[in-house]
Motif scaffolding. Structure first.
Motif, PDB file in Angstrom:
ATOM      1  N   VAL A  63       0.858  -1.180   0.000  1.00 25.11           N
ATOM      2  CA  VAL A  63       0.000   0.000   0.000  1.00 25.11           C
ATOM      3  C   VAL A  63       0.894   1.230   0.000  1.00 25.11           C
ATOM      4  CG1 VAL A  63      -1.788   1.263   1.260  1.00 25.11           C
ATOM      5  CG2 VAL A  63      -1.789  -1.238   1.269  1.00 25.11           C
ATOM      6  N   VAL A  64       0.672   2.117  -0.967  1.00 30.85           N
ATOM      7  CA  VAL A  64       1.432   3.363  -1.041  1.00 30.85           C
ATOM      8  C   VAL A  64       0.569   4.461  -0.437  1.00 30.85           C
ATOM      9  CG1 VAL A  64       2.632   4.984  -2.537  1.00 30.85           C
ATOM     10  CG2 VAL A  64       2.548   2.570  -3.151  1.00 30.85           C
ATOM     11  N   GLN A  65       1.096   5.150   0.588  1.00 33.35           N
ATOM     12  CA  GLN A  65       0.418   6.264   1.231  1.00 33.35           C
ATOM     13  C   GLN A  65       1.331   7.470   1.133  1.00 33.35           C
ATOM     14  OE1 GLN A  65      -0.855   4.577   5.146  1.00 33.35           O
ATOM     15  NE2 GLN A  65      -2.399   6.158   4.929  1.00 33.35           N
ATOM     16  N   GLY A  66       0.928   8.430   0.322  1.00 32.22           N
ATOM     17  CA  GLY A  66       1.775   9.600   0.104  1.00 32.22           C
ATOM     18  C   GLY A  66       3.060   9.166  -0.563  1.00 32.22           C
ATOM     19  N   GLU A  67       4.185   9.376   0.096  1.00 31.42           N
ATOM     20  CA  GLU A  67       5.505   9.003  -0.421  1.00 31.42           C
ATOM     21  C   GLU A  67       6.059   7.753   0.267  1.00 31.42           C
ATOM     22  OE1 GLU A  67       7.321  10.629  -2.846  1.00 31.42           O
ATOM     23  OE2 GLU A  67       5.684  12.025  -3.202  1.00 31.42           O
ATOM     24  N   GLN A  68       5.283   7.133   1.162  1.00 34.05           N
ATOM     25  CA  GLN A  68       5.748   5.989   1.939  1.00 34.05           C
ATOM     26  C   GLN A  68       4.958   4.742   1.562  1.00 34.05           C
ATOM     27  OE1 GLN A  68       7.660   6.161   5.247  1.00 34.05           O
ATOM     28  NE2 GLN A  68       8.481   8.120   4.625  1.00 34.05           N
ATOM     29  N   CYS A  69       5.482   3.582   1.940  1.00 26.75           N
ATOM     30  CA  CYS A  69       4.845   2.303   1.611  1.00 26.75           C
ATOM     31  C   CYS A  69       4.705   1.452   2.864  1.00 26.75           C
ATOM     32  CB  CYS A  69       5.687   1.546   0.591  1.00 26.75           C
ATOM     33  SG  CYS A  69       5.775   2.336  -1.018  1.00 26.75           S
ATOM     34  N   ARG A  70       3.732   0.548   2.831  1.00 28.56           N
ATOM     35  CA  ARG A  70       3.579  -0.451   3.881  1.00 28.56           C
ATOM     36  C   ARG A  70       3.220  -1.776   3.233  1.00 28.56           C
ATOM     37  NH1 ARG A  70       0.088   1.470   8.151  1.00 28.56           N
ATOM     38  NH2 ARG A  70       0.003   3.495   7.220  1.00 28.56           N
ATOM     39  N   VAL A  71       3.810  -2.839   3.747  1.00 33.61           N
ATOM     40  CA  VAL A  71       3.526  -4.176   3.235  1.00 33.61           C
ATOM     41  C   VAL A  71       2.264  -4.662   3.926  1.00 33.61           C
ATOM     42  CG1 VAL A  71       4.369  -6.537   3.023  1.00 33.61           C
ATOM     43  CG2 VAL A  71       5.963  -4.638   2.813  1.00 33.61           C
TER      44      VAL A  71
END
Length: 124
Positions: A63-71
Motif C-alpha cells: 500500500v502506497v500512502q503519500g511518499e511511503q509504503c507499507r507491506v
C-alpha cells in the motif's frame, strides 16, 4: 465607529478559519512528505537491513500512502525503496495506489520490475 458590526467580522473570521482547514485537508499528502502528518512518526528508518519478505511465486500487497509504503494493510510506513529491496524475482507485487503520490507509485513499480518481480498497480 467602523462600517462593519462585530457579528459580520466574527463571521468573516470563522469563514477564513474554515477555508484554511479545508485547504490543509486537501494538501494532506504534501504534509506527509514533510513529516507533519500523524503517521510520519511511524516510519521505519531507511538504514535497517532489508529482510526478504517475498519469495519467488509469492503474491505481496504493498500500500502506497503519500511518499511511503507499507507491506500488507497494517504494517508500519517505510520508504518505498526499502520495501522494493525486499521483493524477490518471480514474486507478484500488487501495488495499492489509491492514497499514494503518483511519483512514488511509478518509482515503486519501476523498482519492482527491475528486480525481476511482476508489478500490478491497483487504483480505484
Amino acid at each position: 465607529m467602523s462600517d462593519r458590526s462585530r457579528p459580520s467580522r466574527a463571521g468573516f473570521v470563522a469563514f477564513l478559519g474554515l477555508l484554511v482547514a479545508l485547504v490543509a485537508g486537501y494538501l494532506n499528502d504534501c504534509f506527509a512528505g514533510l513529516g507533519l502528518s500523524p503517521d510520519a512518526g511511524q516510519a521505519v528508518p531507511a538504514g535497517e537491513p532489508a529482510k526478504p519478505s517475498a519469495k519467488p511465486g509469492d503474491r505481496v500487497r504493498v500500500v502506497v500512502q503519500g511518499e511511503q509504503c507499507r507491506v500488507g494493510g497494517d504494517g508500519p510506513l517505510r520508504p518505498c525503496d526499502a520495501v522494493c529491496a525486499e521483493q524477490a524475482a518471480g514474486a507478484t507485487v500488487e501495488i495499492d495506489a489509491t492514497a499514494g503520490a503518483q511519483r512514488a507509485v511509478d518509482a515503486l513499480r519501476t523498482c519492482v520490475q527491475a528486480r525481476g518481480a511482476k508489478a500490478q498497480v491497483v487504483s480505484e
